[in-house]
Write a protein that holds these residues in place. Structure first.
Motif, PDB file in Angstrom:
ATOM      1  N   TRP A   1     -67.130 -14.976   5.992  1.00 19.15           N
ATOM      2  CA  TRP A   1     -67.729 -14.437   4.370  1.00 19.15           C
ATOM      3  C   TRP A   1     -66.512 -16.282   3.321  1.00 19.15           C
ATOM      4  CZ3 TRP A   1     -66.278 -11.546   8.447  1.00 19.15           C
ATOM      5  CH2 TRP A   1     -65.055 -10.692   7.965  1.00 19.15           C
ATOM      6  N   HIS A   2     -65.571 -15.780   4.329  1.00 18.89           N
ATOM      7  CA  HIS A   2     -64.347 -16.560   3.672  1.00 18.89           C
ATOM      8  C   HIS A   2     -64.137 -17.982   3.037  1.00 18.89           C
ATOM      9  CE1 HIS A   2     -59.795 -15.463   1.740  1.00 18.89           C
ATOM     10  NE2 HIS A   2     -59.732 -16.960   1.961  1.00 18.89           N
TER      11      HIS A   2
ATOM     12  N   HIS B   1     -55.533 -15.138  -2.189  1.00 21.61           N
ATOM     13  CA  HIS B   1     -56.998 -14.441  -3.259  1.00 21.61           C
ATOM     14  C   HIS B   1     -56.143 -13.620  -4.355  1.00 21.61           C
ATOM     15  CE1 HIS B   1     -60.512 -13.717  -1.146  1.00 21.61           C
ATOM     16  NE2 HIS B   1     -60.330 -12.983   0.209  1.00 21.61           N
TER      17      HIS B   1
ATOM     18  N   ARG C   1     -57.020 -11.367  -6.388  1.00 23.38           N
ATOM     19  CA  ARG C   1     -56.761 -10.450  -6.326  1.00 23.38           C
ATOM     20  C   ARG C   1     -55.418 -10.172  -6.795  1.00 23.38           C
ATOM     21  NH1 ARG C   1     -58.420  -9.624   0.048  1.00 23.38           N
ATOM     22  NH2 ARG C   1     -60.592  -9.709  -0.109  1.00 23.38           N
TER      23      ARG C   1
ATOM     24  N   ASP D   1     -65.134 -14.700  -1.524  1.00 18.16           N
ATOM     25  CA  ASP D   1     -66.135 -13.868  -0.214  1.00 18.16           C
ATOM     26  C   ASP D   1     -67.216 -13.951  -1.067  1.00 18.16           C
ATOM     27  OD1 ASP D   1     -63.005 -13.779   1.058  1.00 18.16           O
ATOM     28  OD2 ASP D   1     -63.146 -11.503   0.541  1.00 18.16           O
TER      29      ASP D   1
HETATM   30 ZN   LIG Z   1     -61.619 -13.105   1.400  1.00 15.89          ZN
END
Ligand SMILES: [Zn+2]
Length: 282
Positions: free
Chosen positions: A256-257, A197, A164, A204
């Motif tokens: 999830w990360h 990110h 990101r 993720d």
């Molecule tokens: Zn994440």
């Protein structure tokens, strides 16, 4: 004369027997009450129980002490343990004095921070706003290899959010603050410049066609989520924000990360059940 004498003797004998019997009865009753710790009611109930008049059994002193509740709730079944992790996340407050926190007024640096060759992005070590490496190629390859291994177990993994940009994180964080306020948003979302990110090394992960579980604690409860937690280190990934380490990582549990750190470091962190912050002594 003889008859009268005999009658008197018989009367005396009867009186003696009655007196002895009465004495025995009194001794027995007093003794019984004494045996029951001088509790008249308890003694009476015991007699009732013995004679089968009452079905109430009198608990012994020991049993009475062991009753957990004196309010009559002790017979109620134990409450079901909570299964979901969601209430825990809500209840578990990070102790503010210990938690890794943003340094208010801190300016973003000119250069990113590396410790022992590992790129760091946490609440104390932000990235430059200009740092824009894109998704890391080595991390992507490792993810594809891991996804292929998961597929053999019938888990179809997908990385639904990886790199990101600073600009995107700025937008995202603003949206969360508008919705939940700064304090709440800081618990689950990074401020621009602080997101892992932005390193291009954070993935993720969820399951294909199970968008409803993406980025929720439910993913950690699924078989795929459990497989990932147990196997990610074999591909160089670590669960970056584990449960119970919120005050060290600065973030709530995120099943999830995952963060790519390479095989050796990932194995070490996994085997010692630790975090990147602890591993590097940050
Ligand atoms: Zn994440």
């Amino acid at each position: 004369m003889f008859r009268t004498e005999k009658k008197t003797k018989t009367k005396k004998r009867l009186l003696m027997i009655t007196l002895i019997a009465a004495s025995f009865l009194i001794i027995a009753v007093v003794g019984w009450i004494g045996f029951n710790d001088w509790d008249v009611k308890k003694s009476y109930q015991r007699v009732e129980t013995a004679l089968g008049i009452s079905k109430v059994t009198v608990p012994s002193e020991r049993e009475t002490e062991e009753q957990p509740n004196a309010d009559g709730n002790s017979e109620l079944p134990e409450p079901e343990p909570t299964e979901s992790h969601e209430p825990e996340e809500e209840e578990e407050e990070v102790p503010p004095e210990e938690a890794i926190q943003y340094i208010e007024g801190q300016e973003l640096p000119e250069e990113p921070t590396y410790v022992e060759g590992i790129l760091i992005a946490n609440k104390k070590n932000p990235l430059p706003s200009t740092f824009a490496p894109g998704e890391d190629k080595e991390a992507r390859e490792a993810f594809e290899e891991m996804a292929a291994a998961a597929l053999l177990e019938d888990y179809r993994l997908v990385a639904f959010s990886t790199y990101r940009s600073f600009e995107y994180q700025t937008e995202l964080y603003k949206r969360y603050v508008d919705r939940d306020g700064v304090e709440e948003a800081d618990r689950y979302s990074a401020r621009p410049g602080y997101s892992e990110h932005q390193t291009g090394l954070a993935f993720d992960i969820g399951e294909v066609n199970k968008e409803q579980d993406w980025a929720t604690s439910r993913f950690g409860e699924t078989d795929a989520g459990k497989w990932l937690a147990e196997n990610a280190h074999l591909y160089g990934f670590i669960m970056r924000y584990p449960e119970g380490k919120e005050f060290i990582t600065g973030y709530m549990y995120e099943s999830w990360h995952f963060r790519y750190v390479g095989l050796e470091v990932a194995k070490d962190i996994y085997e010692n059940d630790t975090t990147l912050e602890e591993y590097l002594g940050l």
